[in-house]
Scaffold this active site. Structure first.
Site, short mmCIF file in Angstrom:
data_model
loop_
_atom_site.label_atom_id
_atom_site.label_comp_id
_atom_site.label_asym_id
_atom_site.label_seq_id
_atom_site.Cartn_x
_atom_site.Cartn_y
_atom_site.Cartn_z
N GLY A 272 -9.95 53.22 -3.49
CA GLY A 272 -10.84 52.41 -2.66
C GLY A 272 -10.69 52.86 -1.22
O GLY A 272 -10.62 52.06 -0.30
N GLY A 273 -10.64 54.17 -1.05
CA GLY A 273 -10.30 54.77 0.25
C GLY A 273 -11.44 54.83 1.23
O GLY A 273 -11.29 55.40 2.30
N ASP A 295 -13.59 56.05 -4.43
CA ASP A 295 -14.30 54.81 -4.07
C ASP A 295 -15.55 54.77 -4.94
O ASP A 295 -15.72 55.62 -5.83
CB ASP A 295 -14.66 54.80 -2.56
CG ASP A 295 -14.76 53.36 -2.01
OD1 ASP A 295 -15.69 52.65 -2.43
OD2 ASP A 295 -13.92 52.96 -1.20
N ASP A 326 -14.24 53.63 -10.31
CA ASP A 326 -14.11 52.17 -10.28
C ASP A 326 -12.65 51.85 -10.59
O ASP A 326 -12.15 52.18 -11.66
CB ASP A 326 -15.04 51.60 -11.37
CG ASP A 326 -14.91 50.10 -11.51
OD1 ASP A 326 -14.04 49.49 -10.86
OD2 ASP A 326 -15.70 49.53 -12.30
N HIS A 348 -6.34 42.63 -0.42
CA HIS A 348 -6.86 41.43 0.27
C HIS A 348 -8.32 41.14 -0.08
O HIS A 348 -8.82 40.08 0.23
CB HIS A 348 -6.62 41.52 1.79
CG HIS A 348 -7.61 42.33 2.56
ND1 HIS A 348 -7.77 42.18 3.93
CD2 HIS A 348 -8.49 43.29 2.20
CE1 HIS A 348 -8.71 43.02 4.35
NE2 HIS A 348 -9.15 43.70 3.33
C1 LIG Z 1 -11.76 46.85 2.83
S1 LIG Z 1 -12.39 48.39 2.30
C2 LIG Z 1 -11.00 49.43 2.59
C3 LIG Z 1 -11.36 50.87 2.65
C4 LIG Z 1 -10.18 51.79 3.00
N1 LIG Z 1 -9.11 51.68 2.04
C5 LIG Z 1 -9.67 51.49 4.40
O1 LIG Z 1 -8.59 50.93 4.52
O2 LIG Z 1 -10.38 51.82 5.36
C6 LIG Z 1 -12.38 48.21 0.53
C7 LIG Z 1 -12.95 49.42 -0.20
O3 LIG Z 1 -12.90 49.15 -1.62
C8 LIG Z 1 -14.02 49.75 -2.20
N2 LIG Z 1 -14.28 49.18 -3.54
C9 LIG Z 1 -14.78 47.96 -3.83
N3 LIG Z 1 -14.86 47.80 -5.15
C10 LIG Z 1 -14.40 48.94 -5.71
C11 LIG Z 1 -14.20 49.36 -7.06
N4 LIG Z 1 -14.51 48.56 -8.10
N5 LIG Z 1 -13.69 50.59 -7.27
C12 LIG Z 1 -13.37 51.40 -6.22
N6 LIG Z 1 -13.54 51.05 -4.92
C13 LIG Z 1 -14.04 49.82 -4.67
C14 LIG Z 1 -15.12 49.47 -1.21
O4 LIG Z 1 -16.25 50.29 -1.38
C15 LIG Z 1 -14.41 49.70 0.13
O5 LIG Z 1 -14.53 51.01 0.57
#
Ligand SMILES: C[S@@+](CC[C@H](N)C(=O)[O-])C[C@H]1O[C@@H](n2cnc3c(N)ncnc32)[C@H](O)[C@@H]1O
Length: 468
Positions: A272-273, A295, A326, A348
């Site tokens: 989820g980067g 992501d 995912d 979070h």
């Molecule tokens: C709060 S952001 C944090 C992004 C990054 N880790 C950072 O710290 O800048 C949460 C991330 O989780 C991703 N996300 C949400 N659901 C997801 C899923 N099911 N699988 C992978 N990524 C996901 C979102 O697209 C988003 O980029």
């Protein structure tokens, strides 16, 4: 009025200001810039902010204090107006004189907002030290409003409004997210909390977000952001995450887990980067590491452009790659030898059940040497007592708590963590957590904590866990 407490807070402010003066003298600068955000400045600045806010709460009448707080949403709304109508950029580019000031009627000719209304919006902000009203209805940027400036020319902003936040430090984007989607969602918190059908639900589908927008009853916020019609919001969200980095030292991710200790060829997966902005310093400083940014599809699609702009060599050398993935699904089998799974600001976003599902997916592809690095706020209680039923909250660092008579959790100096906690409730029915709460999630998923790196309200803390 508690004069004794008022005096104690005033004297804490006086001693902290003296310390700041001495530090600033040593630096020979009056600029409130990255240099004054150095670690030495941190404690006295936090003390001034916490004590000054506590002082205001003590000397203001309770009625006035409550009115100030309950009308706080007008500040968010006004910030959204100035960001979305390019006021900081207009003042920078068209302002006149040494302060680059402009009458609101002229500002209005560039952004089309009615000048009588716009002036009131900017004045409310100037009243809170964001912009300066240099003469009646004449405004200039100040050191706070300039932080909202994307640095783009008005011609660029007009030609590519969707690209407004691209390539910026993300602060304007983050203000945009907080004052738009998040504020919208938070309006519905009371409705969700008062409804017997939803108050005890910890399903992500019962977040206040589900009532805030047409058609969001059965969709989670991230899936909604990924809809094609929400592309501008998704792009802004991506840059907003970069804004989180801009608030912290650029090497914050390096201040905790020892990335340099990883051996040659180590694979780090940033789950989820986003576009991978958080991991950029790891790749820049640790040439032995290969980074995989995972992501959702639409998000990783934006990542190569980010790396091309910021670290093209890593792209050319194949040291960074991108996987649409995912995190509720098993890890791609090619990732069979991962040294570290990094999850920054992921836990979070999710209620406990979903966090355990995500961590269990990570656990399935760990070997005995794999580390999990969780980067998220670590919550403190506002009370001096930090233990629940005698169980220590895990705050072993003596500098973690503020000195008396401040609130133990640093009060207003640490308010963003608590606001983020409620933002997470609004958006995802999720929360920020204490160390024992993280320990519980990790143990349910087959991990145990081996390191906690506190950050003292300066950058995000890190928790390092190993498989059990
Ligand atoms: C709060 S952001 C944090 C992004 C990054 N880790 C950072 O710290 O800048 C949460 C991330 O989780 C991703 N996300 C949400 N659901 C997801 C899923 N099911 N699988 C992978 N990524 C996901 C979102 O697209 C988003 O980029």
């Amino acid at each position: 009025m508690d004069i004794q407490q008022i005096e104690a807070l005033s004297s804490l402010i006086a001693t902290s200001v003296a310390e700041l003066k001495q530090l600033q003298g040593a630096l020979k600068t009056t600029q409130h810039t990255a240099s004054t955000a150095k670690a030495e400045f941190l404690k006295p600045s936090l003390q001034v902010v916490a004590a000054a806010s506590q002082l205001i709460a003590l000397v203001r009448t309770p009625e006035r204090y409550l009115m100030d707080i309950s009308t706080g949403h007008q500040l968010s709304s006004s910030l959204r107006v100035v960001v979305e109508t390019n006021v900081p950029e207009i003042l920078r580019e068209k302002g006149k004189g040494p302060k680059r000031a402009l009458h609101v009627k002229e500002i209005s000719t560039y952004n089309g907002v009615n000048h009588l209304k716009l002036s009131r919006i900017i004045r409310l902000l100037a009243t809170h030290h964001i912009f300066e009203e240099v003469a009646p209805d004449v405004y200039a940027n100040n050191n706070i409003s300039i932080a909202l400036d994307t640095g783009k020319s008005l011609a660029e902003l007009k030609a590519n409004p969707e690209e407004k936040y691209d390539g910026t430090n993300g602060i304007a984007a983050l203000v945009g997210i907080f004052s738009d989607e998040t504020m919208h969602n938070s309006v519905c918190i009371a409705d969700i909390l008062k409804d017997p059908e939803t108050t005890n639900s910890f399903s992500p589908f019962d977040a206040p977000f589900s009532r805030a927008w047409p058609g969001t009853r059965n969709i989670k916020m991230y899936d909604w952001l990924n809809l094609p019609e929400n592309r501008p919001r998704l792009k802004r969200f991506g840059m907003g995450m970069n804004g989180m980095n801009s608030m912290t030292p650029s090497d914050a991710i390096l201040r905790g887990f020892n990335w340099a200790s990883l051996p040659e060829g180590s694979i780090v997966v940033d789950c989820g980067g986003g576009v991978g902005s958080v991991s950029l310093p790891i790749v820049q400083t640790c040439p032995q590491i290969h980074l995989i940014v995972q992501d959702t599809g639409p998000v990783v699609a934006e990542a190569p452009a980010f790396w091309q702009a910021n670290q093209p060599e890593a792209l050319a050398q194949g040291r960074v790659s991108f996987q649409p993935h995912d995190f509720f699904q098993p890890q791609p089998s090619v990732n069979n030898n991962v040294s570290v799974f990094l999850l920054r600001m992921i836990m979070h976003n999710w209620p406990d059940v979903e966090c355990v599902q995500i961590l269990k997916r990570v656990r399935e592809s760990c070997n005995k040497n794999t580390r999990v690095v969780i980067v998220d706020n670590i919550m403190l209680y506002a009370s001096r007592d930090q233990s629940i039923e005698g169980q220590d909250s895990g705050i072993s660092d003596p500098d973690a708590l503020a000195p008396e008579p401040l609130l133990a959790n640093w009060g207003a100096a640490n308010a963003l963590s608590y606001k983020q906690d409620i933002n997470m409730l609004s958006n995802h029915n999720a929360c920020e957590r204490t160390v024992p709460e993280f320990a519980e999630l990790l143990s349910q998923s087959g991990f145990r904590i081996v390191e906690v790196h506190q950050a003292h309200q300066s950058w995000l803390p890190q928790i390092v866990a190993v498989p059990i």
